[in-house]
Design a protein around this motif. Structure first.
Motif, PDB file in Angstrom:
ATOM      1  N   SER A 391       0.846  -1.270   0.066  1.00  9.19           N
ATOM      2  CA  SER A 391      -0.056  -0.035   0.190  1.00  9.19           C
ATOM      3  C   SER A 391       0.797   1.229  -0.019  1.00  9.19           C
ATOM      4  O   SER A 391       0.480   2.454  -0.604  1.00  9.19           O
ATOM      5  CB  SER A 391      -1.010  -0.088   1.308  1.00  9.19           C
ATOM      6  N   TRP A 392       2.023   1.100   0.615  1.00 12.48           N
ATOM      7  CA  TRP A 392       2.897   2.453   0.870  1.00 12.48           C
ATOM      8  C   TRP A 392       3.335   2.692  -0.766  1.00 12.48           C
ATOM      9  O   TRP A 392       3.314   4.038  -1.350  1.00 12.48           O
ATOM     10  CB  TRP A 392       3.905   2.078   1.536  1.00 12.48           C
ATOM     11  N   SER A 393       3.497   1.743  -1.568  1.00  4.08           N
ATOM     12  CA  SER A 393       4.018   1.998  -3.030  1.00  4.08           C
ATOM     13  C   SER A 393       3.030   2.320  -3.879  1.00  4.08           C
ATOM     14  O   SER A 393       3.190   2.851  -4.932  1.00  4.08           O
ATOM     15  CB  SER A 393       4.969   0.656  -3.270  1.00  4.08           C
ATOM     16  N   TYR A 394       1.837   1.872  -3.613  1.00 11.51           N
ATOM     17  CA  TYR A 394       0.655   1.865  -4.486  1.00 11.51           C
ATOM     18  C   TYR A 394      -0.193   3.131  -4.357  1.00 11.51           C
ATOM     19  O   TYR A 394      -0.675   3.827  -5.183  1.00 11.51           O
ATOM     20  CB  TYR A 394      -0.142   0.736  -4.378  1.00 11.51           C
ATOM     21  N   ASN A 395      -0.457   3.184  -3.123  1.00  9.28           N
ATOM     22  CA  ASN A 395      -1.385   4.335  -2.592  1.00  9.28           C
ATOM     23  C   ASN A 395      -1.062   4.693  -1.047  1.00  9.28           C
ATOM     24  O   ASN A 395      -1.487   3.956  -0.239  1.00  9.28           O
ATOM     25  CB  ASN A 395      -2.967   3.900  -3.077  1.00  9.28           C
ATOM     26  N   ARG A 396      -0.674   6.087  -0.794  1.00 14.78           N
ATOM     27  CA  ARG A 396      -0.531   6.236   0.389  1.00 14.78           C
ATOM     28  C   ARG A 396      -1.694   6.407   1.513  1.00 14.78           C
ATOM     29  O   ARG A 396      -1.634   6.359   2.519  1.00 14.78           O
ATOM     30  CB  ARG A 396       0.364   7.724   0.476  1.00 14.78           C
ATOM     31  N   ALA A 397      -2.863   6.827   0.634  1.00 13.30           N
ATOM     32  CA  ALA A 397      -4.036   6.786   1.582  1.00 13.30           C
ATOM     33  C   ALA A 397      -4.499   5.428   2.117  1.00 13.30           C
ATOM     34  O   ALA A 397      -4.842   5.429   3.204  1.00 13.30           O
ATOM     35  CB  ALA A 397      -5.320   7.595   0.655  1.00 13.30           C
ATOM     36  N   ASP A 398      -4.200   4.507   1.196  1.00 12.27           N
ATOM     37  CA  ASP A 398      -4.477   3.088   1.815  1.00 12.27           C
ATOM     38  C   ASP A 398      -3.490   2.637   2.675  1.00 12.27           C
ATOM     39  O   ASP A 398      -3.729   1.918   3.814  1.00 12.27           O
ATOM     40  CB  ASP A 398      -4.440   2.094   0.446  1.00 12.27           C
ATOM     41  N   PHE A 399      -2.388   3.163   2.621  1.00 13.62           N
ATOM     42  CA  PHE A 399      -1.381   2.701   3.584  1.00 13.62           C
ATOM     43  C   PHE A 399      -1.576   3.328   4.983  1.00 13.62           C
ATOM     44  O   PHE A 399      -1.472   2.786   6.065  1.00 13.62           O
ATOM     45  CB  PHE A 399       0.001   3.173   3.271  1.00 13.62           C
ATOM     46  N   ALA A 400      -2.028   4.723   4.931  1.00 13.87           N
ATOM     47  CA  ALA A 400      -2.527   5.099   6.126  1.00 13.87           C
ATOM     48  C   ALA A 400      -3.598   4.385   6.619  1.00 13.87           C
ATOM     49  O   ALA A 400      -3.595   4.267   7.958  1.00 13.87           O
ATOM     50  CB  ALA A 400      -3.003   6.730   6.035  1.00 13.87           C
ATOM     51  N   ALA A 401      -4.452   4.038   5.906  1.00 17.03           N
ATOM     52  CA  ALA A 401      -5.839   3.329   6.522  1.00 17.03           C
ATOM     53  C   ALA A 401      -5.223   2.096   7.172  1.00 17.03           C
ATOM     54  O   ALA A 401      -5.727   1.839   8.222  1.00 17.03           O
ATOM     55  CB  ALA A 401      -6.844   3.171   5.406  1.00 17.03           C
ATOM     56  N   VAL A 402      -4.510   1.343   6.318  1.00 19.53           N
ATOM     57  CA  VAL A 402      -3.873  -0.062   7.047  1.00 19.53           C
ATOM     58  C   VAL A 402      -3.375   0.287   8.494  1.00 19.53           C
ATOM     59  O   VAL A 402      -3.424  -0.287   9.096  1.00 19.53           O
ATOM     60  CB  VAL A 402      -3.124  -0.683   6.009  1.00 19.53           C
ATOM     61  N   LEU A 403      -2.337   1.216   8.235  1.00 18.98           N
ATOM     62  CA  LEU A 403      -1.549   1.488   9.502  1.00 18.98           C
ATOM     63  C   LEU A 403      -2.495   1.924  10.573  1.00 18.98           C
ATOM     64  O   LEU A 403      -2.387   1.590  11.801  1.00 18.98           O
ATOM     65  CB  LEU A 403      -0.445   2.466   9.335  1.00 18.98           C
ATOM     66  N   ALA A 404      -3.507   2.880  10.570  1.00 18.51           N
ATOM     67  CA  ALA A 404      -4.183   3.291  11.494  1.00 18.51           C
ATOM     68  C   ALA A 404      -5.188   1.932  12.138  1.00 18.51           C
ATOM     69  O   ALA A 404      -5.419   2.019  13.329  1.00 18.51           O
ATOM     70  CB  ALA A 404      -5.093   4.366  10.769  1.00 18.51           C
TER      71      ALA A 404
END
Length: 574
Positions: A391-404
């Motif tokens: 998700s970090w490499s593909y879409n930062r918004a999705d990364f933030a959602a996963v991490l949160a």
């Protein structure tokens, strides 16, 4: 008959049931039954319930799902994540080990079943789509960590405590001086064997010359071997006298008839958690069911799956169980073992019923540490941090959602994590659709195709602005489009025509219509005509019911090329 087929798929697949199908289903049921006996006991322990509750929750629910479900391989019963959510929820309204705790678990199953059944009858299966996959992956990863951590107390032989990761680790750290070395030895031995059995047992059996199918069955029975070995060791060496906690007496009986506690205070306290458990359980179940069905070119009906899972949970509520859903591990085993119809699940229920009547006295000396090891090895397969990297490499918004989702679940508990996951998923959807992708397009030379001016060498006109809208227009994004167009027009005083290319617009709601009307008036005041192109038929029909098309300062073009040709000719520019 059509109605029976719709709501009871057994009348569909049952017509073609053959002797060969029966043979395959019986073999699959035998393998899954062997796997489920220790797993059901372990998940009941995770849920804070007596071990027999795990077996009870795997009998009537499986039979009911076989009648009402559409997946031919899904195995329904207690699963790790739902068991953890049950413990977290019921622990807030009753003390573990009390009659009230067991009654609350029944009520939770009843509410979950009712919610799922109503969702199925009203065809609300699509609501699960609002939970994004990255968020679900983050929640399951965090849940796997919480589950594994919660079982360390049984491996160490200490009281443990806490609901969040920090609380559990802090409790364990404060009890290190109470570790029971005998319990730790049993737990580590079982854990080590189970990890080896998952990866190394089958290759070892194949190397020894066993047929692949037999090697697969024996490898799947690894947890049973751990149960037998540690139970015999505990009995022979009197390890209970050395502080090793054991399962103890388990009722030797079929599932009892039970009634959930439907007192208003308890129902109101459990309703929201039951809703969350229903949604998470359905998402997990439908994901597994669709994945397995695709391998055999079969179809899954999400709405009927809701009915099947609802019936299964209601069955658990009236037979001494707790909330259930389709499990990934057991379903994959069921599929790989050759199950062809839901009857394999019914045969599994029969096997578990026999175990409940005949085998429960044999597990008196089964160490809790072995059940904890079974849970830890099973759930660590759920932990997947690769989603963070992807998700970090593909879409930062999705990364933030996963991490949160991971951090909130670990830091504040399962219920908070689930609610956060739902809210984050909805937030991501609103964020993406409130700022739709909009591109200024031009004509690709020598063609009738239009592409983004920032990506392609295209022809444009200084007096014409063509905007391609790549999203339906509704109340949350209509103002964004209006502001975008006006900003572009104000930057280019020479503009005389604006064309909105609507090939990707499937709907325009009333708020968006009002915004388009306002945009039409503003552009008219600036001496700019507003045109629409490639508007889909249903959208055009709805616009025709209003005065918008009559008041439109420009025209409605069938194709963007027609608009470009008409508006860039000398007469159009004059």
């Amino acid at each position: 008959m059509w109605l029976l087929k719709r709501y009871m798929p057994v009348f569909d697949w049952g017509r073609d049931y053959t002797r060969a199908t029966l043979s395959n289903d019986l073999i699959a049921a035998l393998i899954v039954t062997i796997m489920l006996i220790p797993q059901s006991l372990a998940y009941a322990l995770l849920a804070g319930l007596p071990p027999e509750a795990g077996i009870y929750a795997s009998i009537a629910p499986i039979i009911l799902y076989a009648l009402f479900g559409t997946s031919r391989a899904l195995a329904v019963g207690p699963v790790a994540v739902v068991s953890l959510m049950t413990a977290a929820t019921v622990g807030q309204v009753a003390e573990q080990g009390s009659m009230g705790y067991a009654a609350a678990a029944l009520t939770l199953a009843f509410l979950s079943g009712g919610i799922l059944l109503l969702m199925g009858l009203f065809r609300l299966g699509f609501l699960a789509n609002f939970l994004s996959h990255p968020v679900i992956a983050g929640f399951i990863t965090a849940s796997g960590i919480l589950i594994a951590t919660s079982q360390l107390k049984h491996l160490l032989g200490v009281p443990g405590g806490g609901q969040t990761l920090i609380e559990m680790l802090a409790a364990l750290a404060g009890q290190l001086n109470q570790i029971n070395p005998v319990t730790l030895t049993v737990g580590l031995a079982a854990t080590g064997f189970l990890f080896w059995a998952r990866k190394g047992l089958k290759p070892a059996l194949l190397k020894a010359g066993l047929p692949p199918r037999l090697a697969e069955i024996i490898a799947r029975a690894g947890p049973v071997a751990a149960v037998l070995a540690t139970t015999l060791a505990t009995w022979a060496l009197s390890l209970e006298a050395h502080g090793v906690a054991v399962v103890g007496s388990v009722p030797q009986a079929l599932p009892p008839l039970t009634l959930p506690d439907l007192s208003p205070s308890l129902v109101s306290a459990l309703f929201v958690p039951a809703l969350l458990i229903s949604v998470i359980g359905f998402v997990e179940s439908i994901s597994v069911a669709q994945t397995l069905a695709a391998k055999k070119r079969q179809r899954i009906n999400p709405d009927q799956e809701l009915v099947g899972l609802g019936a299964a949970n209601l069955g658990a509520a009236f037979t001494g169980g707790y909330p259930v859903t389709g499990g990934f591990a057991r379903s994959v085993v069921n599929f790989d073992a050759g199950a062809e119809t839901p009857a394999a699940g019914a045969f599994t229920a029969v096997g578990l019923a026999i175990a409940a009547v005949a085998l429960t006295p044999l597990i008196y000396f089964l160490p809790n540490a072995t059940l904890a090891a079974t849970i830890i090895v099973a759930v660590l397969g759920l932990v997947d941090f690769s989603m963070l990297k992807t998700s970090w490499s593909y879409n930062r918004a999705d990364f933030a959602a996963v991490l949160a989702t991971i951090l909130l679940t670990l830091g504040f508990g399962v219920e908070t994590g689930v609610m956060a996951g739902v809210l984050i998923s909805i937030g991501l959807f609103l964020n993406r659709t409130s700022k739709p992708h909009i591109a200024e397009v031009g004509l690709v030379p020598g063609t009738q195709h239009f592409r983004n001016v920032l990506r392609h060498m295209v022809e444009t006109s200084p007096r014409l602005l063509t905007i391609r809208i790549d999203e339906s227009l509704y109340f949350a994004n209509a103002r964004y489009l209006e502001d975008y167009v006006l900003d572009r027009v104000l930057q280019r005083p020479e503009l005389r025509d604006v064309v909105l290319m609507c090939s990707a617009v499937n709907e325009i709601d009333l708020s968006a219509l009002e915004s388009l009307e306002a945009l039409n008036l503003r552009l008219s005041d600036l001496g700019v005509r507003l045109h629409l192109s490639e508007v889909k038929g249903p959208v055009t029909d709805r616009l025709a019911r209003t005065n918008f098309l009559e008041e439109l300062s420009g025209e409605l073009f069938l194709a963007q090329f027609d608009a470009y040709k008409a508006l860039t000719t000398p007469r159009a520019e004059a």
